[in-house]
Design a protein around this motif. Structure first.
Motif, PDB file in Angstrom:
ATOM      1  N   TYR A 150       0.848  -1.203   0.000  1.00 53.47           N
ATOM      2  CA  TYR A 150       0.000   0.000   0.000  1.00 53.47           C
ATOM      3  C   TYR A 150       0.877   1.245   0.000  1.00 53.47           C
ATOM      4  O   TYR A 150       0.853   2.043  -0.937  1.00 53.47           O
ATOM      5  CB  TYR A 150      -0.929  -0.028   1.210  1.00 53.47           C
ATOM      6  N   LYS A 151       1.658   1.399   1.026  1.00 52.48           N
ATOM      7  CA  LYS A 151       2.648   2.465   1.118  1.00 52.48           C
ATOM      8  C   LYS A 151       3.882   1.865   1.775  1.00 52.48           C
ATOM      9  O   LYS A 151       3.782   0.988   2.634  1.00 52.48           O
ATOM     10  CB  LYS A 151       2.142   3.642   1.967  1.00 52.48           C
ATOM     11  N   SER A 152       5.035   2.336   1.379  1.00 46.36           N
ATOM     12  CA  SER A 152       6.278   1.817   1.945  1.00 46.36           C
ATOM     13  C   SER A 152       6.276   1.943   3.469  1.00 46.36           C
ATOM     14  O   SER A 152       5.908   2.982   4.017  1.00 46.36           O
ATOM     15  CB  SER A 152       7.466   2.593   1.365  1.00 46.36           C
ATOM     16  N   GLY A 153       6.673   0.851   4.138  1.00 45.76           N
ATOM     17  CA  GLY A 153       6.770   0.874   5.591  1.00 45.76           C
ATOM     18  C   GLY A 153       5.479   0.604   6.312  1.00 45.76           C
ATOM     19  O   GLY A 153       5.421   0.696   7.539  1.00 45.76           O
ATOM     20  N   LEU A 154       4.403   0.263   5.572  1.00 46.90           N
ATOM     21  CA  LEU A 154       3.113  -0.038   6.181  1.00 46.90           C
ATOM     22  C   LEU A 154       2.731  -1.490   5.891  1.00 46.90           C
ATOM     23  O   LEU A 154       3.283  -2.117   4.982  1.00 46.90           O
ATOM     24  CB  LEU A 154       2.038   0.904   5.649  1.00 46.90           C
ATOM     25  N   PRO A 155       1.795  -2.048   6.648  1.00 49.38           N
ATOM     26  CA  PRO A 155       1.373  -3.427   6.385  1.00 49.38           C
ATOM     27  C   PRO A 155       0.908  -3.606   4.947  1.00 49.38           C
ATOM     28  O   PRO A 155       0.292  -2.705   4.356  1.00 49.38           O
ATOM     29  CB  PRO A 155       0.218  -3.632   7.370  1.00 49.38           C
ATOM     30  N   MET A 431      -0.299  11.876   7.921  1.00 45.39           N
ATOM     31  CA  MET A 431      -0.960  10.595   8.146  1.00 45.39           C
ATOM     32  C   MET A 431       0.014   9.434   7.973  1.00 45.39           C
ATOM     33  O   MET A 431       0.082   8.519   8.807  1.00 45.39           O
ATOM     34  CB  MET A 431      -2.127  10.454   7.165  1.00 45.39           C
ATOM     35  N   LEU A 432       0.801   9.455   6.906  1.00 47.62           N
ATOM     36  CA  LEU A 432       1.754   8.373   6.648  1.00 47.62           C
ATOM     37  C   LEU A 432       2.874   8.377   7.677  1.00 47.62           C
ATOM     38  O   LEU A 432       3.359   7.314   8.094  1.00 47.62           O
ATOM     39  CB  LEU A 432       2.311   8.501   5.233  1.00 47.62           C
ATOM     40  N   THR A 433       3.292   9.560   8.100  1.00 46.55           N
ATOM     41  CA  THR A 433       4.324   9.644   9.134  1.00 46.55           C
ATOM     42  C   THR A 433       3.856   8.964  10.416  1.00 46.55           C
ATOM     43  O   THR A 433       4.583   8.176  11.035  1.00 46.55           O
ATOM     44  CB  THR A 433       4.671  11.121   9.432  1.00 46.55           C
ATOM     45  N   ILE A 434       2.629   9.260  10.817  1.00 43.94           N
ATOM     46  CA  ILE A 434       2.079   8.681  12.047  1.00 43.94           C
ATOM     47  C   ILE A 434       1.919   7.178  11.908  1.00 43.94           C
ATOM     48  O   ILE A 434       2.267   6.409  12.824  1.00 43.94           O
ATOM     49  CB  ILE A 434       0.727   9.338  12.388  1.00 43.94           C
ATOM     50  N   LEU A 435       1.405   6.712  10.777  1.00 45.91           N
ATOM     51  CA  LEU A 435       1.197   5.276  10.580  1.00 45.91           C
ATOM     52  C   LEU A 435       2.510   4.504  10.649  1.00 45.91           C
ATOM     53  O   LEU A 435       2.596   3.441  11.276  1.00 45.91           O
ATOM     54  CB  LEU A 435       0.507   5.025   9.239  1.00 45.91           C
ATOM     55  N   ARG A 436       3.535   5.039  10.007  1.00 50.05           N
ATOM     56  CA  ARG A 436       4.833   4.341  10.027  1.00 50.05           C
ATOM     57  C   ARG A 436       5.413   4.314  11.443  1.00 50.05           C
ATOM     58  O   ARG A 436       5.937   3.297  11.896  1.00 50.05           O
ATOM     59  CB  ARG A 436       5.796   5.013   9.051  1.00 50.05           C
ATOM     60  N   GLU A 437       5.328   5.437  12.123  1.00 46.98           N
ATOM     61  CA  GLU A 437       5.858   5.498  13.488  1.00 46.98           C
ATOM     62  C   GLU A 437       5.050   4.592  14.409  1.00 46.98           C
ATOM     63  O   GLU A 437       5.603   3.915  15.285  1.00 46.98           O
ATOM     64  CB  GLU A 437       5.818   6.942  13.986  1.00 46.98           C
ATOM     65  N   GLU A 503       3.300 -21.418   7.830  1.00 51.47           N
ATOM     66  CA  GLU A 503       3.300 -20.480   6.708  1.00 51.47           C
ATOM     67  C   GLU A 503       2.354 -19.315   6.978  1.00 51.47           C
ATOM     68  O   GLU A 503       2.628 -18.166   6.599  1.00 51.47           O
ATOM     69  CB  GLU A 503       2.918 -21.204   5.418  1.00 51.47           C
ATOM     70  N   TRP A 504       1.251 -19.612   7.640  1.00 47.98           N
ATOM     71  CA  TRP A 504       0.287 -18.564   7.988  1.00 47.98           C
ATOM     72  C   TRP A 504       0.907 -17.558   8.951  1.00 47.98           C
ATOM     73  O   TRP A 504       0.842 -16.352   8.718  1.00 47.98           O
ATOM     74  CB  TRP A 504      -0.954 -19.209   8.609  1.00 47.98           C
ATOM     75  N   ILE A 505       1.525 -18.036  10.009  1.00 49.39           N
ATOM     76  CA  ILE A 505       2.081 -17.118  11.001  1.00 49.39           C
ATOM     77  C   ILE A 505       3.251 -16.333  10.411  1.00 49.39           C
ATOM     78  O   ILE A 505       3.405 -15.136  10.675  1.00 49.39           O
ATOM     79  CB  ILE A 505       2.503 -17.868  12.289  1.00 49.39           C
ATOM     80  N   TYR A 506       4.052 -16.963   9.561  1.00 49.40           N
ATOM     81  CA  TYR A 506       5.176 -16.239   8.970  1.00 49.40           C
ATOM     82  C   TYR A 506       4.677 -15.187   7.978  1.00 49.40           C
ATOM     83  O   TYR A 506       5.263 -14.100   7.878  1.00 49.40           O
ATOM     84  CB  TYR A 506       6.146 -17.188   8.268  1.00 49.40           C
ATOM     85  N   ALA A 507       3.597 -15.487   7.264  1.00 49.37           N
ATOM     86  CA  ALA A 507       3.028 -14.505   6.333  1.00 49.37           C
ATOM     87  C   ALA A 507       2.523 -13.278   7.090  1.00 49.37           C
ATOM     88  O   ALA A 507       2.654 -12.141   6.619  1.00 49.37           O
ATOM     89  CB  ALA A 507       1.894 -15.134   5.528  1.00 49.37           C
ATOM     90  N   ILE A 508       1.956 -13.480   8.262  1.00 50.80           N
ATOM     91  CA  ILE A 508       1.508 -12.356   9.091  1.00 50.80           C
ATOM     92  C   ILE A 508       2.696 -11.515   9.518  1.00 50.80           C
ATOM     93  O   ILE A 508       2.678 -10.279   9.419  1.00 50.80           O
ATOM     94  CB  ILE A 508       0.729 -12.881  10.315  1.00 50.80           C
ATOM     95  N   TYR A 509       3.745 -12.185   9.982  1.00 56.88           N
ATOM     96  CA  TYR A 509       4.944 -11.469  10.438  1.00 56.88           C
ATOM     97  C   TYR A 509       5.573 -10.680   9.288  1.00 56.88           C
ATOM     98  O   TYR A 509       5.866  -9.488   9.426  1.00 56.88           O
ATOM     99  CB  TYR A 509       5.952 -12.459  11.003  1.00 56.88           C
ATOM    100  N   SER A 510       5.764 -11.325   8.157  1.00 54.77           N
ATOM    101  CA  SER A 510       6.533 -10.707   7.072  1.00 54.77           C
ATOM    102  C   SER A 510       5.737  -9.660   6.304  1.00 54.77           C
ATOM    103  O   SER A 510       6.318  -8.722   5.746  1.00 54.77           O
ATOM    104  CB  SER A 510       7.051 -11.785   6.107  1.00 54.77           C
ATOM    105  N   ASN A 511       4.415  -9.784   6.279  1.00 53.96           N
ATOM    106  CA  ASN A 511       3.598  -8.817   5.542  1.00 53.96           C
ATOM    107  C   ASN A 511       2.938  -7.772   6.430  1.00 53.96           C
ATOM    108  O   ASN A 511       2.515  -6.725   5.934  1.00 53.96           O
ATOM    109  CB  ASN A 511       2.518  -9.549   4.744  1.00 53.96           C
ATOM    110  N   GLY A 512       2.860  -8.054   7.714  1.00 51.55           N
ATOM    111  CA  GLY A 512       2.197  -7.122   8.608  1.00 51.55           C
ATOM    112  C   GLY A 512       3.132  -6.202   9.354  1.00 51.55           C
ATOM    113  O   GLY A 512       2.765  -5.077   9.713  1.00 51.55           O
ATOM    114  N   PHE A 513       4.357  -6.666   9.583  1.00 48.77           N
ATOM    115  CA  PHE A 513       5.267  -5.912  10.431  1.00 48.77           C
ATOM    116  C   PHE A 513       6.566  -5.680   9.678  1.00 48.77           C
ATOM    117  O   PHE A 513       7.573  -6.355   9.891  1.00 48.77           O
ATOM    118  CB  PHE A 513       5.475  -6.648  11.753  1.00 48.77           C
ATOM    119  N   THR A 514       6.484  -4.718   8.764  1.00 53.31           N
ATOM    120  CA  THR A 514       7.560  -4.513   7.800  1.00 53.31           C
ATOM    121  C   THR A 514       8.680  -3.630   8.326  1.00 53.31           C
ATOM    122  O   THR A 514       9.683  -3.450   7.667  1.00 53.31           O
ATOM    123  CB  THR A 514       6.987  -3.873   6.519  1.00 53.31           C
TER     124      THR A 514
END
Length: 669
Positions: A150-155, A431-437, A503-514
Motif C-alpha cells: 500500500y505504502k512503503s513501511g506499512l502493512p 498521516m503516513l508519518t504517524i502510521l509508520r511510526e 506459513e500462515w504465522i510467517y506470512a503475518i509477520y513478514s507482511n504485517g510488520f515490515t
C-alpha cells in the motif's frame, strides 16, 4: 443392483446466488467413485436459499465418502453466472450422513473438489484424493489472493485495483453493498447538513455549533455535550472513551515534562513523588505526533501538537487532569497549563489534547491496529490455510467483509481525495508519518489485552470498564479457542509440524510488520500454548478491539468541541491571553466540522446484516467437540451481556462498546 445416495444441495442466501447452469456432482469414497451426475434441469433449480434434493445411483457402495466434485456448465444465455454453494449433505445407502460445508462462489466451469467437513491437519490425511483437495484449494486461493504494497513501511494489503476485482467470496452481499452506497450518499442528508457541507465560514459562538449537533443525537453524545468542559469527564475519556489505549500509570515523570509539586499541589501537603508511589498519577504521552507535518485545509494551515498530560486519581476515584504540556520540548513558549489557569487557557489546552487524541486514535489504534492488521490476518489465512483446516474454520467468520471495507476505507477516507486526508489535522503527509511510526511501536504484548493492561500498570484502576469488559471477553474467547484447537492439536509437535500453520504465522509477520525495528511478533509457533494465545489475539483484535475503538465514535466526536478533527489556530505559547473568541478561531470551520460529523456517524452506524460475536450462521465445523464449544461460547457471551447490562444500570454513563450483543465478529465497518 444399484445403490442410491441421497444428495441435498443448499444454495446460499446471498443475492444473485442462483444459477441457470447445469450442475454435475461426482461422489468419491474409499471404495471408488460415482459417475458425474447432472443435478439440474433447464429450470434454475439452484436459486437463492433453495434446497435441492437429488439422487446419485452407483453400481456399488463407495465406502467411506471422502470428497465431492462439483462442476457447472455454461448456459447459452447466462455464460458467466456465478453460484454460491452453502453446503452439500449426502446420505449413503447405509444411512450415514456426510456433510460438506462449502460457503463459496463457483464462478467458472472447472471441477471443484470439496473434502468431507471434518477438520483435519495435512499430516492426518490418509488418501491421495483428500491430499489433492489441499493442493487444489491452496493453489486456487493463492491465485485469487495476492499481497500488494500500500505504502512503503506499512502493512501489506490485498491486491485489487477496484472493488469488483475482489473475489466474490470476500465482497459484500448485494444488500450490504446497496446499503453502504446509500449511507455514504445520505450521511449528510440524514444529518440535515447538506447545505453546510461547503460552508467554509467559522463558528461565531458555541451556540452555533449546537445547531449542527441537534440534527442527530444519542444518549451518550448528549452526555458529552453537557459535560465536555468538565475535568472529570476529560479524564474519564482516557479510560472509557473511544481511545482507552494511551493512558499509563506514571512511576516517574519524563525528563521533558518538568511538573513541580508547587504547580499541581499548591497549598496542599500532597507530593507528586508520594502520589506516584501510591499509584495515583497517570500519564498520556502523544510523542508519536512530535514533528508531524500538519495538514492544510481550505488553503489554511492546520495545527497538531504532541502533548503530555498528567492525571491524578482522587480519593473519590475520579481521574483529574492536573497538568498539560502541549509540545514535547520544554520552553518558555511551551508553558505547562494547569487547572488553576484561566477558564479559556485550560479549556484551550484540553482541546488541543482532544484533537491530538483523535488523530492518534484514528490512525494508530483504529486504522492500523484493527483494520490493517485484520487485513493481514485475513489474506494470510486465505493464502495459506485450506478450507478443511481447523484454523480456517475457526477464523473465517472473523474475516467477513474485512477486505472490502478496507478497500473502501482506502478509497473514501485516506486516499488523496478522502475525507480524512482533506479535513483532519494529520491528513496527507502527516498521516503516513504517524502510521509508520505507530507500526514501529507495535509489540505483540500491546496487541494482547492482558499483557497491555499489565504493561501500562492499569490492573487496579477503578471505573475502567474497557479493561473490565475486555478482559472478560478475552478470557471467554481464549477458553473457546483452547477448547476448539486443543481437540485438533494434541501436543506441541503437532503445532511445530503443521506446515500450513507455520506459513500462515510467517506470512503475518513478514507482511504485517515490515519495520526494520526488532519486534516480538512471532515468526513461528512452537507450542499449543503459543498457538492459543496468538489465535485469541487475532479474534479479539478483529471483533472486540475494533468495537471498542470504533462503535463510540459519533458518541464522543459528534459534539465537535469535545473532539475537533482539526484545529485552525496555533497552540497557545503564553498564558492569560485565551478567550472564547480564541477558542472559536481555533476550532475548525463549519465544512470541516460537518464532514467530520458525517464520517464518524457513518463509521458508527451498525449494518442491517451485522453478525455478532459467537453467531456463526455458516456452520463450517461438523465435528461434535467444536460444535459443543460454540454452544458454550455463545452461552458465556450471553452471561457477560447480562452482567454488563446490570452494571450499566447503576452507572451515570453506560459503557456498552464491549457488550457481546454489539460486538461484531469481524472488522466489517
Amino acid at each position: 443392483m444399484l445403490v442410491v445416495y441421497k444428495v441435498t444441495v443448499y444454495t446460499g442466501d446471498a443475492a444473485h446466488a442462483s444459477t441457470f447452469h447445469n450442475v454435475y456432482i461426482t461422489l468419491v469414497g474409499t471404495g471408488g467413485q460415482s459417475e458425474s451426475v447432472e443435478l439440474t434441469s433447464w429450470l434454475p433449480s439452484f436459486h437463492e436459499r433453495s434446497v435441492k434434493n437429488c439422487k446419485v445411483k452407483c453400481s456399488k457402495p463407495l465406502g467411506e465418502l471422502l470428497v465431492i466434485i462439483l462442476r457447472k456448465e455454461h448456459h447459452i444465455l447466462f455464460p458467466n453466472s456465478p453460484w454460491f454453494v452453502a453446503k452439500v449433505e449426502v446420505k449413503s445407502p447405509m444411512g450415514d450422513i456426510y456433510l460438506f460445508p462449502i460457503y463459496k462462489w463457483i464462478t467458472d466451469c472447472e471441477e471443484h473438489y470439496f473434502r468431507e467437513g471434518s477438520a483435519v491437519l495435512f499430516s492426518q490425511e490418509k488418501h491421495d484424493i483428500t491430499k489433492l483437495c489441499w493442493t487444489k484449494d491452496i493453489v486456487e486461493q493463492q491465485r485469487l489472493y495476492n499481497w500488494a504494497e500500500y505504502k512503503s513501511g506499512l502493512p501489506h494489503i490485498m491486491e485489487a485495483e477496484t472493488c469488483s476485482a475482489l473475489p466474490l467470496d470476500v465482497r459484500f452481499y448485494f444488500t450490504k453493498e446497496l446499503e453502504m452506497a446509500y449511507t455514504a450518499v445520505k450521511a449528510l442528508v440524514e444529518l440535515k447538513l447538506v447545505e453546510l457541507a461547503e460552508c467554509k465560514e467559522k463558528f461565531r459562538s458555541i451556540e452555533d455549533i449546537q445547531c449542527l449537533y441537534s440534527c442527530h443525537r444519542t444518549e451518550i453524545s448528549d452526555y458529552v455535550h453537557d459535560h465536555w468542559k468538565e475535568d472529570s469527564f476529560f479524564g474519564y475519556q482516557f479510560l472509557n472513551g473511544v481511545n482507552p489505549m494511551v493512558i499509563c500509570r506514571c512511576r516517574a515523570l519524563p525528563q521533558n515534562f518538568p511538573v513541580t509539586d508547587e504547580m499541581v499541589f499548591k497549598g496542599s501537603n500532597q507530593r507528586l513523588k508520594d502520589e506516584m508511589k501510591k499509584g495515583n498519577i497517570f500519564l498520556c504521552d502523544y510523542k508519536i505526533l512530535d514533528g508531524v507535518k500538519a495538514n492544510i485545509v481550505n488553503g489554511k494551515q492546520q495545527y497538531l501538537v504532541a502533548p503530555l498530560v498528567l492525571l491524578h486519581k482522587t480519593p473519590d476515584d475520579k481521574l483529574m487532569p492536573i497538568a498539560i504540556q502541549l509540545k514535547q520540548t520544554p520552553a518558555k513558549d511551551n508553558p505547562i497549563f494547569l487547572p488553576t489557569d484561566s477558564e479559556w487557557d485550560w479549556l484551550l489546552a484540553k482541546t488541543f489534547v482532544r484533537n491530538a487524541d483523535f488523530n492518534l486514535h484514528q490512525l494508530s489504534f483504529h486504522l492500523l491496529r484493527t483494520h490493517l492488521l485484520a487485513e493481514v490476518f485475513t489474506v494470510a489465512l486465505l493464502r495459506h490455510l485450506p478450507m478443511m483446516h481447523p484454523l480456517y474454520k475457526l477464523l473465517m467468520p472473523h474475516t467477513r467483509y474485512t477486505l472490502m471495507i478496507n478497500f473502501l476505507a482506502r478509497k473514501l477516507l485516506i486516499s488523496d481525495t478522502g475525507v480524512f486526508t482533506r479535513f483532519a489535522s494529520s491528513g496527507g503527509e502527516g498521516m503516513l508519518t504517524i502510521l509508520r511510526e505507530a507500526l514501529s511501536s507495535v509489540t505483540y504484548r500491546s496487541l494482547c489485552l492482558p499483557d497491555d493492561i499489565s504493561d501500562r500498570g492499569l490492573e487496579d484502576v477503578p471505573n475502567f470498564y474497557y479493561r473490565d469488559d475486555g478482559l472478560k471477553l478475552w478470557n471467554i474467547i481464549y477458553r473457546f479457542v483452547k477448547g476448539t484447537l486443543s481437540f485438533y492439536y494434541k501436543d506441541d509437535k503437532m503445532v511445530q509440524d503443521d506446515q500450513a500453520l507455520q506459513e500462515w504465522i510467517y506470512a503475518i509477520y513478514s507482511n504485517g510488520f515490515t519495520s526494520e525495528k526488532k519486534t516480538d511478533i512471532p515468526m513461528r509457533l512452537n507450542t499449543v500454548k503459543e498457538l492459543l494465545k496468538f489465535v485469541t489475539m487475532v479474534i479479539f483484535t478483529c471483533s472486540a478491539q475494533h468495537s471498542a475503538v470504533n462503535s463510540g465514535q459519533y458518541d464522543f466526536i459528534g459534539w465537535m468541541p469535545n473532539t475537533p478533527v482539526s484545529l485552525e489556530g496555533p497552540p497557545p505559547s503564553r498564558k492569560g491571553e485565551a478567550t472564547e473568541a480564541t477558542m472559536l478561531d481555533t476550532f475548525p470551520s463549519i465544512d470541516v466540522t460537518v464532514h467530520g460529523m458525517a464520517t464518524v456517524w457513518l463509521l458508527s452506524k451498525q449494518s442491517s446484516d451485522s453478525e455478532y460475536l459467537g453467531n456463526y450462521p455458516e456452520q463450517r465445523f461438523t465435528d461434535k467437540v467444536p460444535l459443543e464449544k460454540i454452544k458454550t461460547f455463545k452461552q458465556q457471551l450471553k452471561n457477560l451481556h447480562k452482567q454488563i447490562k446490570k452494571r450499566n444500570k447503576r452507572l451515570e454513563l453506560a459503557y456498552t462498546y464491549l457488550d457481546p450483543k454489539v460486538v461484531e465478529n469481524s472488522v466489517s465497518l
